[in-house]
Scaffold this motif. Sequence first.
Motif, short mmCIF file in Angstrom:
data_model
loop_
_atom_site.label_atom_id
_atom_site.label_comp_id
_atom_site.label_asym_id
_atom_site.label_seq_id
_atom_site.Cartn_x
_atom_site.Cartn_y
_atom_site.Cartn_z
N ILE A 40 3.58 39.25 31.69
CA ILE A 40 4.25 40.53 31.55
C ILE A 40 3.66 41.35 30.41
O ILE A 40 3.62 42.59 30.45
N VAL A 41 3.15 40.68 29.37
CA VAL A 41 2.60 41.40 28.22
C VAL A 41 1.27 42.06 28.55
O VAL A 41 0.95 43.13 28.02
N ASN A 42 0.50 41.45 29.43
CA ASN A 42 -0.82 42.00 29.75
C ASN A 42 -0.74 43.44 30.24
O ASN A 42 -1.58 44.28 29.88
N VAL A 43 0.25 43.74 31.08
CA VAL A 43 0.36 45.11 31.61
C VAL A 43 1.00 46.06 30.60
O VAL A 43 1.00 47.27 30.81
N VAL A 161 6.12 37.90 39.26
CA VAL A 161 7.15 38.79 38.74
C VAL A 161 6.69 39.51 37.48
O VAL A 161 7.01 40.69 37.27
N GLY A 162 5.91 38.82 36.62
CA GLY A 162 5.53 39.37 35.33
C GLY A 162 4.90 40.75 35.38
O GLY A 162 5.45 41.71 34.80
N PRO A 163 3.77 40.92 36.07
CA PRO A 163 3.16 42.25 36.10
C PRO A 163 4.04 43.32 36.73
O PRO A 163 4.08 44.47 36.27
N VAL A 164 4.76 42.94 37.79
CA VAL A 164 5.64 43.92 38.46
C VAL A 164 6.79 44.30 37.54
O VAL A 164 7.11 45.49 37.38
N ALA A 165 7.42 43.30 36.92
CA ALA A 165 8.54 43.59 36.00
C ALA A 165 8.07 44.41 34.81
O ALA A 165 8.76 45.36 34.39
N GLY A 166 6.90 44.08 34.28
CA GLY A 166 6.37 44.85 33.17
C GLY A 166 6.12 46.30 33.55
O GLY A 166 6.47 47.23 32.81
N GLY A 167 5.54 46.51 34.72
CA GLY A 167 5.30 47.87 35.18
C GLY A 167 6.59 48.65 35.38
O GLY A 167 6.69 49.83 35.00
N GLY A 322 0.07 45.14 39.36
CA GLY A 322 0.93 43.96 39.45
C GLY A 322 1.26 43.60 40.89
O GLY A 322 1.25 42.43 41.27
N LEU A 323 1.53 44.62 41.71
CA LEU A 323 1.84 44.36 43.11
C LEU A 323 0.64 43.80 43.87
O LEU A 323 0.81 43.02 44.81
N ALA A 324 -0.56 44.14 43.44
CA ALA A 324 -1.76 43.70 44.15
C ALA A 324 -2.00 42.20 44.03
O ALA A 324 -2.66 41.61 44.88
N VAL A 325 -1.48 41.56 42.95
CA VAL A 325 -1.69 40.12 42.78
C VAL A 325 -0.55 39.30 43.36
O VAL A 325 -0.58 38.07 43.31
#
Length: 483
Positions: A40-43, A161-167, A322-325
């Motif tokens: 989540i931090v990466n995005v 969930v991480g990238p999507v939630a972060g976005g 995030g959705l792409a992964v």
Amino acid sequence: MSPSRVRVGAGGSMTADRPRWEALCVCLTASFMTLLDVSIVNVALPSIQHGLGAAPADLSWVVSGYALTFGLVLVPAGRFGDQRGRKNAFVLGIALFTLASAFCGLAQSPGWLVASRLVQGAAAGWVTPQVFGLIQQMFEGARRARAFGMLGSVVGIATAVGPVAGGLLIEAFGTGSGWRWVFYVNLPIGIAATALAPGILPSKTTDERPVHTGFDRAGVLLLGAGVVCVMLPFVQEQQWRGRGKWLLIPLGALVLAAFWRWEGRQEQRGRTPALDLRLFRLRSFSLGALLATVYFAGFTTVFFIYSLFLQSGLRYSALQAGLAVVPFAVGSGFAAAAGGRLVVRYGRRLVVHGLLGVVLGLVGALVAVRLVPGHGAPWATALPLLLAGLGSGLTIAPNTALTLTEVPVELAGAAAGVLQTGQRIGTAAGIAAVGAVFFAHVANHHDWAGALRLGFATVVFFVLAALVVALADLRASRRTAAR
């Protein structure tokens, strides 16, 4: 210990399945939270840069500092839990992680945030071997494999969930302060886990505790220094210019050799070592830990370079990237749950087939990016990444179960610490190697799609190396069975 019972203390027993699965849910919740904080931090890095005025070096430490302290404490934390009780160690780690998350969200300067991330990474590293040790303690045989399969699913879900939630959080709260909620999201989860754990997690009875003859402080210091020397050049590969940084790796190897010698002497003297070297006499553990180290050098870099390709090359938003992964992560989570059941029947063969699936999926993604290098790339790579994710799910969780299957319960925490330390070193080395190939191609040719293809090809090399290790273990197992 009977498969249908697990001891919870000197005065009683935990009967049947329900209490054990409830305890497992607490462990999985904690694992989800610590893993979520990686993806989540990466995005959120652009938001942190905008909100705090952080320099690129600060952003690097926000990510790499967490990984460094995480890897630093794994083995001593596992040993501590084995000796002093995993439940208390777990509660301490989760409470510290939650507190550090609050300080991350409240940060008023880049230095404040980096310092809080260092503590947060150490707390996550403290919790992780307790989770593995508790699974070893609570379950046996097929149920243990199933529990590790569920843990593997959590890895996949947290990754998705991480990238999507972060976005979503950054879009909801704005670029200036949305990054703070990336850390605040840990607070309700951490508070709930800290409150529930003391009453749900099992304790070790007196007869289950190993004889405690002191804490090997010298061993812990040698191990910590060696791990830092090996990992630091990798995690700071982009920030530290020049080749001098690579001298730390042979220095780290010398320190780790001194650690190995010291631990052997501790064992000869009848003292408690920081790491019981008997673990490495188990073929399943040694080869399984090596396989995990090599595989993680490739596996984790897929998200790193693919996210860079989408956000920097195609100008996708953090949420879109995030959705792409998601296909990879969903496939991984689904297959991990199935792998936990299938590994009892198929053993190392399942891991071999999983690695082959990863190779085929990544090669398919490589071809897809070549055929569709523009904005249609996420759609073209969705199916190959799903296949790679399915293969990954059949690799990580089953390999974990096989690696720890012969490890005595009293050494489970230390063994999990070694396994996870190898994964952290592999991750750091893989990101440095694949990142170097990726960035060099972008710098020389300004071709993001070509850089992604070269990056995927490098990842395939690491996965094939892990496949060689899996085949060696499979061949040795067959020889043993024949004898």
